[in-house]
Design a protein around this motif. Structure first.
Motif, mmCIF file in Angstrom:
data_model
loop_
_atom_site.group_PDB
_atom_site.id
_atom_site.type_symbol
_atom_site.label_atom_id
_atom_site.label_comp_id
_atom_site.label_asym_id
_atom_site.label_seq_id
_atom_site.Cartn_x
_atom_site.Cartn_y
_atom_site.Cartn_z
ATOM 1 N N CYS A 1 1.117 -0.933 0.258
ATOM 2 C CA CYS A 1 -0.209 -0.066 -0.040
ATOM 3 C C CYS A 1 0.904 1.337 -0.230
ATOM 4 C CB CYS A 1 -0.888 0.112 1.480
ATOM 5 S SG CYS A 1 -1.950 -1.503 1.238
ATOM 6 N N ASP B 1 0.226 4.026 0.603
ATOM 7 C CA ASP B 1 -0.447 5.349 1.741
ATOM 8 C C ASP B 1 0.782 4.964 2.861
ATOM 9 O OD1 ASP B 1 -1.746 2.296 2.471
ATOM 10 O OD2 ASP B 1 -3.128 3.997 3.399
ATOM 11 N N GLU B 2 1.317 3.526 3.336
ATOM 12 C CA GLU B 2 1.798 3.324 4.257
ATOM 13 C C GLU B 2 3.401 4.404 3.553
ATOM 14 O OE1 GLU B 2 4.357 -0.803 6.192
ATOM 15 O OE2 GLU B 2 2.731 -1.018 4.490
ATOM 16 N N ARG B 3 3.475 4.115 3.121
ATOM 17 C CA ARG B 3 5.305 5.701 2.678
ATOM 18 C C ARG B 3 5.601 6.426 3.925
ATOM 19 N NH1 ARG B 3 5.507 6.210 -4.165
ATOM 20 N NH2 ARG B 3 6.256 4.080 -4.449
ATOM 21 N N GLU B 4 4.347 7.520 4.049
ATOM 22 C CA GLU B 4 4.344 8.560 4.637
ATOM 23 C C GLU B 4 4.684 7.781 5.974
ATOM 24 O OE1 GLU B 4 1.962 12.477 6.206
ATOM 25 O OE2 GLU B 4 1.878 11.403 4.312
ATOM 26 N N ARG B 5 4.221 7.227 6.394
ATOM 27 C CA ARG B 5 4.650 6.820 8.107
ATOM 28 C C ARG B 5 5.823 5.678 7.873
ATOM 29 N NH1 ARG B 5 -1.072 5.625 6.390
ATOM 30 N NH2 ARG B 5 -0.703 3.523 5.503
#
Length: 161
Positions: free
Chosen positions: A58, A60-64
């Motif tokens: 996913c 969107d995990e990059r930012e976290r």
């Protein structure tokens, strides 16, 4: 995982991510990396953690992941493995090598079943500060990288075709 770091950290031109037995074992331990060896003390106050979110597919995990890494060069990916990076391959190798050796030492120490001995807070901080990125530290990193390359040179025929 790699793309997230490369996009966010201009100082990390090389990122290494491993799934070794010792790295995965420590990543699954609630207390994380313990300050029980010289190798582990390199990361004292300089190690990030990222909670497992499933197979890293996913975007969107990059930012976290980047937020969890912060300014550190090494991170334990909980229930997953290890990640380390550097300005170049030599520095990234040095980071992951020390982190892996710290994990190996921890797993072996815990397997012994005896009470662990911890250095004082003062010694932990001192040791961490001795692993610097000044010119001398970078020379040591380069020497370690060159030594690693010499070790595998004799095995070249086994992995090059």
């Amino acid at each position: 995982i790699h793309s997230a770091i490369h996009m966010a950290r201009e100082d990390m031109n090389c990122v290494i991510h491993t799934h070794t037995a010792a790295g995965i074992a420590v990543s699954a331990q609630d207390h994380g990396l313990l300050p029980i060896s010289q190798h582990a003390l390199k990361f004292y106050g300089k190690l990030a953690y990222h909670d497992y979110e499933g197979v890293a597919l996913c975007l969107d995990e990059r930012e976290r992941l980047v937020n969890d890494l912060g300014t550190h060069r090494a991170m334990i990916l909980r229930n997953h493995g290890l990640l380390a990076g550097g300005q170049n391959v030599a520095q990234a190798f040095y980071e992951i090598h020390f982190l892996e050796r710290a994990c190996q030492a921890q797993i072996q120490a815990l397997a012994g079943g005896s009470k662990l001995r911890y250095p004082s807070e003062q010694v932990c901080k001192l040791t961490a500060s001795q692993f610097t990125d000044d010119d001398e530290g970078m020379r040591m990193i380069q020497m370690a990288w060159e030594a690693a390359l010499r070790l595998i040179e004799d095995q070249r025929e086994d992995y090059c075709s």
